[in-house]
Design an enzyme around this catalytic site. Sequence first.
Site, mmCIF file in Angstrom:
data_model
loop_
_atom_site.group_PDB
_atom_site.id
_atom_site.type_symbol
_atom_site.label_atom_id
_atom_site.label_comp_id
_atom_site.label_asym_id
_atom_site.label_seq_id
_atom_site.Cartn_x
_atom_site.Cartn_y
_atom_site.Cartn_z
ATOM 1 N N SER A 174 -4.769 8.654 19.170
ATOM 2 C CA SER A 174 -3.650 8.209 18.342
ATOM 3 C C SER A 174 -2.520 9.222 18.364
ATOM 4 O O SER A 174 -2.693 10.383 17.969
ATOM 5 C CB SER A 174 -4.127 8.005 16.903
ATOM 6 O OG SER A 174 -3.019 7.926 16.037
ATOM 7 N N ASP A 327 0.638 -1.181 21.940
ATOM 8 C CA ASP A 327 1.309 -2.201 21.119
ATOM 9 C C ASP A 327 1.588 -3.481 21.904
ATOM 10 O O ASP A 327 2.102 -4.458 21.344
ATOM 11 C CB ASP A 327 2.625 -1.650 20.569
ATOM 12 C CG ASP A 327 2.380 -0.574 19.513
ATOM 13 O OD1 ASP A 327 1.290 -0.577 18.907
ATOM 14 O OD2 ASP A 327 3.276 0.266 19.305
HETATM 15 C C1 S3P Z 1 3.094 5.149 17.445
HETATM 16 C C2 S3P Z 1 1.817 5.282 17.916
HETATM 17 C C3 S3P Z 1 0.883 4.148 18.063
HETATM 18 C C4 S3P Z 1 1.596 2.815 18.003
HETATM 19 C C5 S3P Z 1 2.622 2.759 16.919
HETATM 20 C C6 S3P Z 1 3.659 3.844 17.101
HETATM 21 C C7 S3P Z 1 3.923 6.354 17.308
HETATM 22 O O1 S3P Z 1 -0.071 4.211 17.018
HETATM 23 O O2 S3P Z 1 0.659 1.774 17.831
HETATM 24 O O3 S3P Z 1 3.262 1.505 16.904
HETATM 25 O O4 S3P Z 1 5.152 6.234 17.138
HETATM 26 O O5 S3P Z 1 3.366 7.454 17.373
HETATM 27 P P1 S3P Z 1 -1.370 5.141 17.182
HETATM 28 O O6 S3P Z 1 -0.884 6.469 17.448
HETATM 29 O O7 S3P Z 1 -2.127 5.094 15.896
HETATM 30 O O8 S3P Z 1 -2.138 4.506 18.320
#
Ligand code: S3P
Length: 443
Positions: A174, A327
């Site tokens: 993440s 996403d």
């Molecule tokens: C994001 C990371 C992703 C993504 C989100 C935006 C970011 O989430 O799904 O829409 O800006 O760091 P995760 O890091 O939890 O996968």
Amino acid sequence: MHNANPAPLTARRSKALEGTAQVPGDKSISQRALILGALAEGETVISGLLESGDVHSTAQALRGFGASLTRVGPGNWRVQGLGVGNWRAPAAPLDFGNSGTGSRLVMGAMATTPITAVFTGDASLRSRPMARVVEPLLAFGVTYEGQGPKALMPLTLHGAGEAQAIDKTLSVASAQVKSALLLAALNARGTTHITQNTLTRDHSEKMLAAFGARIKVTPLPDGGETILVEGPAVLKACTVDVPRDPSSAAFAIVAALIVPGSRIELPGIMLNPRRAGLIETLLEMGAKIEIANRRSSGGEESGDLTVRYSALKGVEVPPDRAPAMIDEYPILAVAAAFAAGKTAMRGLEELRVKESDRLEAVAAGLKANGVQYEIEGDDLIVTGGAVPGGGTVATHMDHRIAMSFLTMGLASQNPVTVDDVTMIATSFPEYQDLMRDLGADLK
Ligand code: S3P
């Protein structure tokens, strides 16, 4: 999970899409520009900022910590930062609306300052696990009170004074969790080491370097990397020109691929390789996507896209591509529904903790519209062909579910209705106008 006042919308089979789609600024970069601006010394000047619900929620929360954020024109913002460690305790709970990124990054940014803040959000955000962020922050000395073992919001976070650097390996793939730790490290004494085994989007790393943080990324032999951040850091205000969001562009791209005769242009789309998994997959499926004028601005790659209607074929999408298109699985599932043969999307466990359980929401939408699929564990396998449509899709307060199934309705045999389009404004307020301008039949 529903909105109090849902606004349904129906997409119908459309004539060839044509024209230029000026999609708005990238959401991840917009959020980070505001947050780093609020942590920096001096005035950060931002152009091309995404002005959506999520970004406004973050802006409002940053004002709660004492930063001054001013809109000086469309997409043009100025942020007067307070300096790392100088945020003030907010007087009231911070409502992040639908924004997982905003809330989680801000938790990190305040974690090593001795202040307390209460984080809350809408029904969707209140159902999402915050333990994945606050548990690793414990190493810096924070304490928190959340709801239940997943540390749901409303969540009270007590930041740590005198925090020391930490050494941590991320247990989830993440970028939000990684970014929260990097931001917390800015005000901890010493060199923090954050190791990730799976490479997620690196916008925080790039932007921190641009703001003058001492940050170093070291690749590891097994394909992971370790990020070093030295604290306490001084961030210097800078200018940020936000490139256009590939995750928003995805809906227009797939629409043009599945509506016969279409040809559209999408200038200035961000092409950071860690966000480009959808384009890579669509090209493997036989998509006619041309990329011209590749360039770099503000540390991010971008290019101009031309997309034409294409006869798509099913492919295997490997699990290690998931972080680069996390996403985009809902819209890829729609493309797969129109492709000849099977498309297998593997390793989608992270989809279950997004704005909705996206694996379930996508499956339900495919079923409602007569598309064959199987779910095996965390894999989704879609069998494509002619799409009957005719269904109504429950969006579960999830913008990307709404836009994905509206896209389906532009090329399915019968119209597709989504139960609520309100949440589209969290990431892409211009969506309906932009798609109608290209010729999409949305009513
Ligand atoms: C994001 C990371 C992703 C993504 C989100 C935006 C970011 O989430 O799904 O829409 O800006 O760091 P995760 O890091 O939890 O996968």
